[in-house]
Write a protein that holds these residues in place. Structure first.
Motif, PDB file in Angstrom:
ATOM      1  N   ILE A   1       0.894  -1.202  -0.111  1.00 22.71           N
ATOM      2  CA  ILE A   1      -0.108   0.038   0.156  1.00 22.71           C
ATOM      3  C   ILE A   1       0.649   1.237   0.094  1.00 22.71           C
ATOM      4  CG2 ILE A   1      -1.828   1.454   1.151  1.00 22.71           C
ATOM      5  CD1 ILE A   1      -2.794  -1.176   2.405  1.00 22.71           C
ATOM      6  N   THR A   2       0.686   2.225  -0.958  1.00 19.90           N
ATOM      7  CA  THR A   2       1.486   3.364  -0.992  1.00 19.90           C
ATOM      8  C   THR A   2       0.409   4.508  -0.804  1.00 19.90           C
ATOM      9  OG1 THR A   2       3.167   2.442  -2.543  1.00 19.90           O
ATOM     10  CG2 THR A   2       2.887   4.790  -2.360  1.00 19.90           C
ATOM     11  N   GLY A   3       0.578   5.195   0.248  1.00 19.80           N
ATOM     12  CA  GLY A   3      -0.077   6.361   0.387  1.00 19.80           C
ATOM     13  C   GLY A   3       0.395   7.811   0.196  1.00 19.80           C
ATOM     14  N   ILE A   4      -0.359   8.235  -0.946  1.00 19.79           N
ATOM     15  CA  ILE A   4       0.188   9.639  -1.350  1.00 19.79           C
ATOM     16  C   ILE A   4      -0.616  10.537  -0.196  1.00 19.79           C
ATOM     17  CG2 ILE A   4       0.172  11.213  -3.181  1.00 19.79           C
ATOM     18  CD1 ILE A   4      -0.001   9.059  -5.075  1.00 19.79           C
ATOM     19  N   ILE A   5       0.109  11.118   0.669  1.00 25.70           N
ATOM     20  CA  ILE A   5      -0.273  11.856   2.003  1.00 25.70           C
ATOM     21  C   ILE A   5      -0.345  13.402   2.088  1.00 25.70           C
ATOM     22  CG2 ILE A   5       0.142   9.847   3.149  1.00 25.70           C
ATOM     23  CD1 ILE A   5       2.338  11.300   4.385  1.00 25.70           C
ATOM     24  N   GLY A   6       0.237  13.983   0.731  1.00 26.28           N
ATOM     25  CA  GLY A   6       0.310  15.386   0.819  1.00 26.28           C
ATOM     26  C   GLY A   6       1.504  15.884   1.943  1.00 26.28           C
TER      27      GLY A   6
ATOM     28  N   PHE B   1       3.861  -0.792   3.729  1.00 21.79           N
ATOM     29  CA  PHE B   1       3.251   0.349   3.683  1.00 21.79           C
ATOM     30  C   PHE B   1       4.522   1.417   3.429  1.00 21.79           C
ATOM     31  CE2 PHE B   1       2.156   4.619   5.695  1.00 21.79           C
ATOM     32  CZ  PHE B   1       1.006   4.859   4.761  1.00 21.79           C
ATOM     33  N   HIS B   2       4.114   2.263   2.407  1.00 19.78           N
ATOM     34  CA  HIS B   2       5.074   3.399   2.085  1.00 19.78           C
ATOM     35  C   HIS B   2       4.324   4.694   1.802  1.00 19.78           C
ATOM     36  CE1 HIS B   2       8.388   5.442   0.668  1.00 19.78           C
ATOM     37  NE2 HIS B   2       7.846   5.580  -0.608  1.00 19.78           N
ATOM     38  N   ALA B   3       4.822   5.793   2.542  1.00 17.79           N
ATOM     39  CA  ALA B   3       4.264   6.836   2.456  1.00 17.79           C
ATOM     40  C   ALA B   3       4.769   8.026   1.584  1.00 17.79           C
ATOM     41  CB  ALA B   3       3.593   7.448   3.761  1.00 17.79           C
ATOM     42  N   VAL B   4       4.128   8.416   0.739  1.00 18.32           N
ATOM     43  CA  VAL B   4       4.714   9.633  -0.251  1.00 18.32           C
ATOM     44  C   VAL B   4       4.238  10.930   0.279  1.00 18.32           C
ATOM     45  CG1 VAL B   4       5.013  10.561  -2.853  1.00 18.32           C
ATOM     46  CG2 VAL B   4       4.829   7.918  -2.187  1.00 18.32           C
ATOM     47  N   ALA B   5       5.196  11.631   0.689  1.00 14.82           N
ATOM     48  CA  ALA B   5       4.670  12.786   1.550  1.00 14.82           C
ATOM     49  C   ALA B   5       4.684  14.191   0.297  1.00 14.82           C
ATOM     50  CB  ALA B   5       5.560  13.212   2.434  1.00 14.82           C
ATOM     51  N   GLU B   6       3.840  13.991  -0.643  1.00  6.91           N
ATOM     52  CA  GLU B   6       3.567  14.795  -1.621  1.00  6.91           C
ATOM     53  C   GLU B   6       2.487  14.898  -2.164  1.00  6.91           C
ATOM     54  OE1 GLU B   6       6.720  14.881  -4.986  1.00  6.91           O
ATOM     55  OE2 GLU B   6       7.830  13.437  -3.488  1.00  6.91           O
ATOM     56  N   PRO B   7       1.960  16.125  -2.664  1.00 10.94           N
ATOM     57  CA  PRO B   7       0.592  16.094  -3.284  1.00 10.94           C
ATOM     58  C   PRO B   7       0.313  15.018  -4.218  1.00 10.94           C
ATOM     59  CG  PRO B   7       1.685  18.093  -3.779  1.00 10.94           C
ATOM     60  CD  PRO B   7       2.635  17.495  -2.842  1.00 10.94           C
ATOM     61  N   VAL B   8      -0.790  14.845  -4.766  1.00 10.79           N
ATOM     62  CA  VAL B   8      -1.222  13.988  -6.047  1.00 10.79           C
ATOM     63  C   VAL B   8      -0.758  14.845  -7.129  1.00 10.79           C
ATOM     64  CG1 VAL B   8      -2.910  12.489  -7.301  1.00 10.79           C
ATOM     65  CG2 VAL B   8      -2.867  12.475  -4.741  1.00 10.79           C
ATOM     66  N   THR B   9       0.090  14.625  -7.968  1.00 11.59           N
ATOM     67  CA  THR B   9       0.318  15.348  -9.194  1.00 11.59           C
ATOM     68  C   THR B   9       0.775  14.337 -10.371  1.00 11.59           C
ATOM     69  OG1 THR B   9       2.708  15.607  -8.426  1.00 11.59           O
ATOM     70  CG2 THR B   9       1.225  17.351  -8.022  1.00 11.59           C
TER      71      THR B   9
END
Length: 531
Positions: free
Chosen positions: A300-305, A332-340
């Motif tokens: 699960i990769t969460g794009i979390i802003g 689980f991996h979090a991407v601390a960026e907005p969805v672009t």
């Protein structure tokens, strides 16, 4: 309801008849209807259009608005069950500390038992007597009185919105002064939702009194939410626990994912705008119980802003351990960026060969809708390039993105009135949980829809038909949802009549008394192998 409908057909107040409810209060509207304004074109580059040319509202529409969110049957039932002490006034029903806590932000203050309101000059003044407020009388009002007050309040709201749309600031302020004495965040569903809309109108006035010619804001404009992320998350969790609105979408998305994942050993789920982990425990257990056995790996990769990644990683840690105990690996991996479009790439998401890719959007894609539709189009095209097995979309089924302010005001008033009516029927009026849900979740949405324009307006909800058109244009085709019976069983758990489930053109709709509130859908790339 037949008796109620007959009451709604009575002649309106002489000073607020069908013309004055909208047109009489706005000279600009009268001139426009007489043809003196000529044709007004919408300039998408101007975030604050000068004049709104939404057609005037008919008397029957005003009555429909009142009837849609003022539940007279519920009112009769509630009052039949009240003790004489309860009928002495609404304020007696609430703990003092609860009122004090709510009033710190929302504009009402108390001097002993007297309700006060902050004036524009920053001074406190009495809101008027309890009778003026319309919800705190020693004499129990009749049903006709209640409906009369409801019609009167809605007319004032529409007249104020009309004045705001015409930029008649002085008239809008006058209308607001009349509205404040008739609304309350602690009253019935009409008074509560009207309070939220009045706050939105107040903020819109405050904003465009400080807007420059280029659309930027001058100093002094209200541009920052006073609600913290912690408060938002708490309200969202409470909404999930006490109503089916959130659980419905999560259940439908998980069912679609688990069906599409049958026979696949490696899954990778991209969660757009992930803010919580409410969705995933159920999916993990469903995957573990597959007849062919659980998959070997789920990522699960969460794009979390701009959220703190550690917060989500901590909340997912227990789930990772649970998946291990059930016989498969969960990463689980979090991407601390907005969805672009830059984030939605194979490299950024670290896609691996052999994985079945799923893209999940829970109440997120509407934030990419703009007047030109360009932003949403590029996001959908980027998702399509990833070639996912399935795209799940859960959104509010509402038209809150119309180009004209008054039309958007009316649409959102209809929509949120139904939600507040459902909260009235589902959660006790004295419940602190209901107060938090309305204050920290729905009130902020309403304010964003009503007060803001341009890039600041992110709550751009669309109806199911519009989502179908946009996704089809981007190269997706709908995959019919197959969990309608499970959805019906789920809403029955909440023990409240009024929630409805319907299937329409492949989408699953959750409504309140027949009015759609939430939609859940699943999509695959067009011409791909049927699931």
């Amino acid at each position: 309801m037949e008796g109620v409908n007959s009451l709604l057909s009575f002649t309106m107040y002489e000073d607020l008849n069908q013309d004055s409810a909208i047109r009489q209060f706005c000279a600009a509207r009268v001139q426009q209807e007489q043809g003196e304004w000529g044709e007004i074109l919408l300039d998408e580059m101007d975030p604050w259009p000068h004049v709104d040319n939404t057609p005037p509202l008919a008397t029957s529409e005003v009555e429909e608005i009142v009837d849609s969110f003022f539940n007279v049957e519920c009112y009769e039932k509630d009052n039949a069950n009240k003790s004489p002490d309860d009928k002495n006034g609404l304020f007696n029903q609430y703990p003092e500390e609860g009122l004090q806590d709510f009033s710190k932000i929302d504009g009402f203050y108390y001097d002993g038992d007297v309700p006060m309101m902050m004036t524009q000059e920053g001074e406190l003044e009495e809101c008027g007597s309890c009778d003026d407020l319309g919800f705190c009388s020693n004499m129990e009002p009749s049903i006709k009185d209640v409906v009369d007050q409801g019609l009167h309040l809605v007319q004032f709201l529409l007249a104020c919105a009309e004045a705001v749309g015409c930029r008649d600031i002085q008239l809008a302020d006058t209308m607001l002064s009349q509205i404040w004495s008739r609304v309350s965040p602690w009253g019935d569903s009409l008074q509560r939702v009207s309070y939220c809309f009045a706050m939105g109108l107040k903020n819109r006035l405050c904003l465009f009194q400080n807007v420059n010619a280029d659309g930027s804001f001058s100093n002094g404009a209200i541009d920052v939410s006073l609600i913290t992320r912690k408060e938002k998350n708490e309200a969202f969790d409470l909404l999930h626990q006490t109503t089916p609105y959130i659980a419905f979408g999560l259940m439908a998305a998980n069912d679609a994912i688990s069906l599409a994942a049958m026979g696949k050993d490696a899954l990778h789920i991209i969660d757009l705008g992930m803010e919580h982990n409410l969705q995933w425990p159920s999916l993990v257990r469903t995957l573990a119980s597959r007849t062919e056995g659980p998959p070997k790996l789920v990522r699960i990769t969460g794009i979390i802003g701009d959220q703190d990644p550690l917060e989500l990683e901590t909340s997912m840690k227990d789930l990772v351990e649970e998946a291990g105990s059930l016989g498969f690996y969960l990463e689980f991996h979090a991407v601390a960026e907005p969805v672009t479009t830059l984030v939605l790439s194979s490299e950024k998401l670290e896609l691996r060969e052999g994985e079945a890719l799923f893209v999940n959007s829970i109440l997120h894609l509407h934030k990419h809708v703009k007047e030109s539709r360009g932003s949403l189009k590029t996001i959908l095209q980027s998702i399509k390039k990833l070639n996912p097995v399935l795209l799940t979309v859960v959104e509010q089924d509402a038209n809150h993105n119309g180009p004209f302010f008054l039309g958007r005001f009316l649409e959102s008033l209809h929509y949120y009135s139904a939600i507040f009516d459902s909260l009235e029927a589902s959660i006790p009026r004295t419940s602190p949980e209901r107060l938090k849900i309305e204050k920290f979740h729905f009130a902020e949405q309403i304010c964003n829809v009503i007060a803001f324009e341009g890039s600041k307006r992110i709550e751009r909800h669309e109806r199911a038909d519009q989502w179908r058109r946009q996704l089809a244009r981007a190269g997706f085709q709908v995959v019919g949802m197959k969990c309608i019976s499970q959805a019906r069983s789920m809403i029955s758990v909440y023990g409240c009549d009024g929630y409805t489930i319907a299937s329409e053109k492949g989408c699953l709709l959750l409504g309140w008394k027949g009015r759609p509130i939430m939609l859940a859908s699943a999509w695959q790339v067009h011409n791909s192998t049927s699931l």
